[in-house]
Scaffold this active site. Structure first.
Site, PDB file in Angstrom:
ATOM      1  N   SER A  57      -9.519 -15.323  -0.954  1.00 12.59           N
ATOM      2  CA  SER A  57      -9.724 -13.865  -0.992  1.00 12.59           C
ATOM      3  C   SER A  57     -11.176 -13.503  -1.291  1.00 12.59           C
ATOM      4  CB  SER A  57      -8.786 -13.226  -2.004  1.00 12.59           C
ATOM      5  OG  SER A  57      -9.350 -13.260  -3.276  1.00 12.59           O
ATOM      6  N   HIS A  96       0.840  -1.204   0.000  1.00 11.16           N
ATOM      7  CA  HIS A  96       0.000   0.000   0.000  1.00 11.16           C
ATOM      8  C   HIS A  96       0.878   1.258   0.000  1.00 11.16           C
ATOM      9  CE1 HIS A  96      -2.860   2.967   1.866  1.00 11.16           C
ATOM     10  NE2 HIS A  96      -3.637   2.400   0.980  1.00 11.16           N
TER      11      HIS A  96
HETATM   12  C1  LIG Z   1      -2.948  -3.362   2.058  1.00 13.48           C
HETATM   13  C2  LIG Z   1      -3.414  -2.069   2.661  1.00 13.48           C
HETATM   14  N1  LIG Z   1      -2.699  -1.526   3.648  1.00 13.48           N
HETATM   15  C3  LIG Z   1      -3.054  -0.364   4.220  1.00 13.48           C
HETATM   16  C4  LIG Z   1      -4.173   0.303   3.806  1.00 13.48           C
HETATM   17  C5  LIG Z   1      -4.519   1.613   4.435  1.00 13.48           C
HETATM   18  O1  LIG Z   1      -5.549   1.460   5.336  1.00 13.48           O
HETATM   19  P1  LIG Z   1      -6.413   2.716   5.830  1.00 13.48           P
HETATM   20  O2  LIG Z   1      -7.191   3.147   4.628  1.00 13.48           O
HETATM   21  O3  LIG Z   1      -7.235   2.126   6.920  1.00 13.48           O
HETATM   22  O4  LIG Z   1      -5.477   3.753   6.295  1.00 13.48           O
HETATM   23  C6  LIG Z   1      -4.960  -0.225   2.782  1.00 13.48           C
HETATM   24  C7  LIG Z   1      -6.166   0.483   2.331  1.00 13.48           C
HETATM   25  O5  LIG Z   1      -6.795   0.174   1.369  1.00 13.48           O
HETATM   26  C8  LIG Z   1      -4.563  -1.438   2.181  1.00 13.48           C
HETATM   27  O6  LIG Z   1      -5.255  -1.983   1.173  1.00 13.48           O
END
Ligand SMILES: Cc1ncc(COP(=O)(O)O)c(C=O)c1O
Length: 367
Positions: free
Chosen positions: A313, A113
């Protein structure tokens, strides 16, 4: 509500039936918590210490953390707190890693992300992006190769447990093996399990990602699988209470969290989700969501539209929709593939609606 807010409500309700590209469950009723909206719930400071401020629900937060720590098989002495979301959880995990290993290099896959490289930047951590396989999992051979270039320095690895586009799951045991082969002994592994951590923890054949399998910290978003109507998250780490942060005398607490004021309403909502359904209820929700995802792949195949999903998934990849469907069906898209996410609350009728609309457009344009 006044007319302006009623219009917002109407817009949201109208968008809901085709809003199936984003990971927010919608099957849990948070209505019973409405009376709490009349109070400011602020979970200031470390959740283990009740602060001076009386408007907190640290007791509920501690129960949410206990539930989550058990799911993620945390060892005795674990700690954690409720965050503002998966992004803060990643920042916190990387911060702990850097605190433990100040000279470390951070590694994450190209499917991680965007909050992960951002957190590295904020922390001044040297960051190395590792290749992924075709399905979105980190490429362990490339991890060994990249880490080998910095073998004199410790490694912090972010394993993604459910990548944003394909819900691919990195295997923490394979990550450790890749670092062994690279000759790196000092390491810290953070599992970014924003979407998939809780549902995977309810399966009997769970992949290796939790604190019992070698992760040092793990974070999730609360608004994804639990579908809380406020944005929030949970982080759990093997770090013990002996490492409590500095005291804040005027609040009678300790500063162990990134945010100072924290969302107590979110704590109450997560508590409600966990208390009202229990582990068995969430196991059933996850199983049902996977069944709907399998149904979606099958129905898309039946009309000849290319589609696939990673094992376990909720996310179904499908070839990008015709351009004139994209406004009504706002699906995230990358490299010609879109996805839908069959979160709890998405039913076969939503899938049928999508598949019928695609079929009415003439199906997949084979050359
Ligand atoms: C793999 C992953 N990590 C982190 C996040 C970030 O999460 P948040 O939107 O709760 O900050 C996301 C959001 O889509 C995600 O898909």
């Amino acid at each position: 509500m006044n007319a302006r807010l009623r219009a917002v409500e109407t817009r949201l309700a109208a968008a809901a039936p085709t809003n199936i590209g984003f990971p927010a469950a919608r099957d849990i009723d948070y209505g019973p918590l409405a009376p709490l909206l009349g109070h400011l719930l602020n979970n200031l400071g470390d959740p283990r210490v009740d602060p001076l401020y009386p408007g907190h629900v640290h007791d509920l937060e501690r129960e949410v953390l206990d539930f989550t720590a058990e799911l993620f098989r945390a060892p005795p002495g674990w700690s954690g707190y409720l965050t503002s979301g998966g992004t803060e959880g990643n920042l916190y995990g990387l911060w702990l890693g850097r605190t433990k290993l100040p000279n470390a290099v951070a590694y994450y896959s190209s499917a991680a992300h965007y909050s992960v490289p951002k957190a590295c930047h904020l922390l001044g951590l040297p960051a190395v992006e590792v290749a992924t396989t075709a399905t979105g999992q980190i490429d362990y051979t490339d991890l060994t190769r990249q880490a080998g270039r910095h073998r004199s320095r410790p490694a912090i690895v972010v394993a993604t447990i459910g990548t944003t586009m394909t819900e691919a799951v990195d295997d923490v045991i394979h990550v450790h093996n890749a670092l062994d082969v690279a000759g790196i002994r000092h390491r810290y592994v953070h599992s970014d399990a924003a979407l998939a951590g809780v549902p995977l923890a309810t399966t009997s054949n769970r992949p290796a990602f939790d604190l019992a399998e070698g992760a040092d910290s793990i974070s999730v978003s609360g608004h994804k699988f639990f579908g809380t109507p406020v944005v929030c998250g949970i982080v759990v780490t093997r770090r013990g209470p002996d490492e409590l942060g500095p005291a804040v005398p005027y609040l009678d607490t300790h500063d162990t969290t990134i945010s100072g004021s924290r969302n107590g309403l979110a704590a109450a909502m997560l508590w409600h989700a966990m208390d009202s359904l229990g582990e068995a209820g969430h196991t059933a929700r996850a199983r049902r969501a996977r069944d709907v995802a399998a149904y979606a792949v099958q129905q898309l195949h039946n009309i000849g539209w290319p589609a696939w999903r990673n094992p376990l998934s909720f996310t179904v990849l499908l070839r990008q929709l015709p351009a004139d469907m994209a406004t009504t069906w706002p699906l995230p898209t990358q490299d010609g593939w879109s996805h839908i996410i069959c979160m709890p609350g998405i039913e076969t009728k939503h899938i049928d609606h999508l598949v019928e609309t695609i079929a009415a457009h003439g199906g997949y344009p084979h050359e």
